[in-house]
Design a protein around this motif. Structure first.
Motif, PDB file in Angstrom:
ATOM      1  N   MET A 113       0.827  -1.209   0.000  1.00 40.70           N
ATOM      2  CA  MET A 113       0.000   0.000   0.000  1.00 40.70           C
ATOM      3  C   MET A 113       0.861   1.259   0.000  1.00 40.70           C
ATOM      4  N   PHE A 114       1.872   1.303   0.845  1.00 35.61           N
ATOM      5  CA  PHE A 114       2.714   2.499   0.924  1.00 35.61           C
ATOM      6  C   PHE A 114       3.496   2.714  -0.369  1.00 35.61           C
ATOM      7  N   THR A 115       3.908   1.640  -1.011  1.00 38.70           N
ATOM      8  CA  THR A 115       4.598   1.751  -2.299  1.00 38.70           C
ATOM      9  C   THR A 115       3.659   2.342  -3.347  1.00 38.70           C
ATOM     10  N   ALA A 116       2.421   1.861  -3.370  1.00 36.22           N
ATOM     11  CA  ALA A 116       1.433   2.377  -4.333  1.00 36.22           C
ATOM     12  C   ALA A 116       1.121   3.846  -4.061  1.00 36.22           C
ATOM     13  N   ILE A 117       0.914   4.192  -2.809  1.00 30.79           N
ATOM     14  CA  ILE A 117       0.611   5.582  -2.449  1.00 30.79           C
ATOM     15  C   ILE A 117       1.786   6.483  -2.831  1.00 30.79           C
ATOM     16  N   ALA A 118       3.021   6.044  -2.550  1.00 36.48           N
ATOM     17  CA  ALA A 118       4.207   6.832  -2.897  1.00 36.48           C
ATOM     18  C   ALA A 118       4.337   7.032  -4.400  1.00 36.48           C
ATOM     19  N   ALA A 119       3.785   6.097  -5.182  1.00 40.90           N
ATOM     20  CA  ALA A 119       3.813   6.208  -6.646  1.00 40.90           C
ATOM     21  C   ALA A 119       2.651   7.050  -7.178  1.00 40.90           C
ATOM     22  N   GLY A 120       1.810   7.559  -6.284  1.00 40.23           N
ATOM     23  CA  GLY A 120       0.719   8.426  -6.710  1.00 40.23           C
ATOM     24  C   GLY A 120      -0.624   7.746  -6.882  1.00 40.23           C
ATOM     25  N   GLU A 121      -0.709   6.465  -6.586  1.00 33.72           N
ATOM     26  CA  GLU A 121      -1.975   5.734  -6.735  1.00 33.72           C
ATOM     27  C   GLU A 121      -2.928   6.076  -5.596  1.00 33.72           C
ATOM     28  N   ASN A 126       0.799 -16.412   2.509  1.00 33.20           N
ATOM     29  CA  ASN A 126       1.872 -16.762   3.435  1.00 33.20           C
ATOM     30  C   ASN A 126       2.371 -18.162   3.108  1.00 33.20           C
ATOM     31  N   SER A 127       3.418 -18.579   3.798  1.00 31.48           N
ATOM     32  CA  SER A 127       4.062 -19.845   3.445  1.00 31.48           C
ATOM     33  C   SER A 127       3.767 -20.969   4.430  1.00 31.48           C
ATOM     34  N   ARG A 128       2.726 -20.824   5.202  1.00 32.88           N
ATOM     35  CA  ARG A 128       2.334 -21.855   6.151  1.00 32.88           C
ATOM     36  C   ARG A 128       1.023 -22.488   5.701  1.00 32.88           C
ATOM     37  N   PRO A 129       0.642 -23.610   6.277  1.00 35.12           N
ATOM     38  CA  PRO A 129      -0.610 -24.253   5.850  1.00 35.12           C
ATOM     39  C   PRO A 129      -1.875 -23.461   6.169  1.00 35.12           C
ATOM     40  N   LYS A 130      -1.843 -22.655   7.225  1.00 34.62           N
ATOM     41  CA  LYS A 130      -3.029 -21.923   7.674  1.00 34.62           C
ATOM     42  C   LYS A 130      -3.101 -20.535   7.030  1.00 34.62           C
ATOM     43  N   ILE A 131      -4.267 -20.183   6.524  1.00 34.79           N
ATOM     44  CA  ILE A 131      -4.510 -18.849   5.975  1.00 34.79           C
ATOM     45  C   ILE A 131      -4.523 -17.840   7.117  1.00 34.79           C
ATOM     46  N   ILE A 132      -3.910 -16.683   6.881  1.00 36.05           N
ATOM     47  CA  ILE A 132      -3.890 -15.622   7.889  1.00 36.05           C
ATOM     48  C   ILE A 132      -4.677 -14.416   7.393  1.00 36.05           C
ATOM     49  N   THR A 133      -5.021 -13.550   8.326  1.00 34.89           N
ATOM     50  CA  THR A 133      -5.705 -12.307   7.991  1.00 34.89           C
ATOM     51  C   THR A 133      -4.815 -11.132   8.376  1.00 34.89           C
ATOM     52  N   PRO A 134      -5.063  -9.942   7.833  1.00 31.73           N
ATOM     53  CA  PRO A 134      -4.242  -8.776   8.170  1.00 31.73           C
ATOM     54  C   PRO A 134      -4.339  -8.411   9.651  1.00 31.73           C
ATOM     55  N   CYS A 135      -3.247  -7.853  10.177  1.00 34.39           N
ATOM     56  CA  CYS A 135      -3.246  -7.375  11.553  1.00 34.39           C
ATOM     57  C   CYS A 135      -4.112  -6.115  11.659  1.00 34.39           C
ATOM     58  N   GLY A 136      -4.334  -5.650  12.857  1.00 35.76           N
ATOM     59  CA  GLY A 136      -5.163  -4.466  13.070  1.00 35.76           C
ATOM     60  C   GLY A 136      -4.624  -3.221  12.398  1.00 35.76           C
ATOM     61  N   ALA A 137      -3.312  -3.011  12.455  1.00 35.02           N
ATOM     62  CA  ALA A 137      -2.718  -1.830  11.817  1.00 35.02           C
ATOM     63  C   ALA A 137      -2.948  -1.857  10.310  1.00 35.02           C
ATOM     64  N   CYS A 138      -2.771  -3.013   9.708  1.00 39.39           N
ATOM     65  CA  CYS A 138      -3.004  -3.131   8.259  1.00 39.39           C
ATOM     66  C   CYS A 138      -4.469  -2.906   7.918  1.00 39.39           C
ATOM     67  N   ARG A 139      -5.359  -3.420   8.728  1.00 41.58           N
ATOM     68  CA  ARG A 139      -6.787  -3.230   8.485  1.00 41.58           C
ATOM     69  C   ARG A 139      -7.138  -1.741   8.512  1.00 41.58           C
ATOM     70  N   GLN A 140      -6.564  -1.006   9.466  1.00 43.32           N
ATOM     71  CA  GLN A 140      -6.834   0.427   9.554  1.00 43.32           C
ATOM     72  C   GLN A 140      -6.287   1.163   8.332  1.00 43.32           C
ATOM     73  N   VAL A 141      -5.081   0.827   7.891  1.00 44.99           N
ATOM     74  CA  VAL A 141      -4.501   1.461   6.702  1.00 44.99           C
ATOM     75  C   VAL A 141      -5.346   1.138   5.471  1.00 44.99           C
ATOM     76  N   LEU A 142      -5.760  -0.100   5.326  1.00 46.44           N
ATOM     77  CA  LEU A 142      -6.602  -0.473   4.190  1.00 46.44           C
ATOM     78  C   LEU A 142      -7.905   0.318   4.198  1.00 46.44           C
ATOM     79  N   SER A 143      -8.484   0.514   5.385  1.00 48.82           N
ATOM     80  CA  SER A 143      -9.744   1.249   5.456  1.00 48.82           C
ATOM     81  C   SER A 143      -9.579   2.718   5.083  1.00 48.82           C
ATOM     82  N   GLU A 144      -8.376   3.246   5.230  1.00 47.97           N
ATOM     83  CA  GLU A 144      -8.100   4.643   4.863  1.00 47.97           C
ATOM     84  C   GLU A 144      -8.083   4.837   3.348  1.00 47.97           C
ATOM     85  N   PHE A 145      -7.546   3.852   2.632  1.00 44.66           N
ATOM     86  CA  PHE A 145      -7.287   4.029   1.202  1.00 44.66           C
ATOM     87  C   PHE A 145      -8.152   3.199   0.261  1.00 44.66           C
TER      88      PHE A 145
END
Length: 134
Positions: A59-67, A77-96
């Motif tokens: 996200m930060f790379t895209a924003i820095a490029a003007g997107e 991820n590289s483990r058998p279990k699917i993961i979800t974004p952490c709280g900080a990532c969820r907040q950043v995603l909700s901003e953009f």
């Protein structure tokens, strides 16, 4: 944009991840509304609080490029279990990202693909309009 291209971009980031402490590489690929892909990996630091997650790196790379307009995000991820974004990532995603933007979750050890949305990941998100009294 095909799901395969998005997954390939995120998977490539697993090899770029800097995860010497957790040994938990994560890759992300963010699709813009115009069809461009920005990818990212997690980047850890000995001072754990300075670590950056894959989805925020993308996200930060895209924003820095003007997107500013995004259509989808895939996280792998590289483990058998699917993961979800952490709280900080969820907040950043909700901003953009629009609330109904799809987020796809998978691992490189399975063909399983879980689909959710930004709004489903962070209901009641703190937003820019919450900073105003009106």
């Amino acid at each position: 944009m095909s799901m395969e291209k998005l997954k390939a971009a995120a998977t490539k980031m697993l090899l770029q991840a800097y995860a010497p402490y957790s040994h938990f590489p994560v890759g992300a690929a963010l699709l813009t509304s115009e069809g461009k892909i920005y990818s990212g990996c997690n980047i850890e630091n000995a001072s754990y609080g300075l670590t950056n997650c894959a989805e925020r790196t993308a996200m930060f790379t895209a924003i820095a490029a003007g997107e500013r307009h995004f259509a989808a995000l895939l996280i792998i991820n590289s483990r058998p279990k699917i993961i979800t974004p952490c709280g900080a990532c969820r907040q950043v995603l909700s901003e953009f990202c629009p609330p109904q933007m799809p987020i796809y979750l998978t691992t490189n050890q399975t063909e399983q693909l879980v689909s959710t949305t930004v709004a489903d990941m962070l209901p009641g998100a703190f937003a820019a309009e919450d900073l105003h009294d009106d």
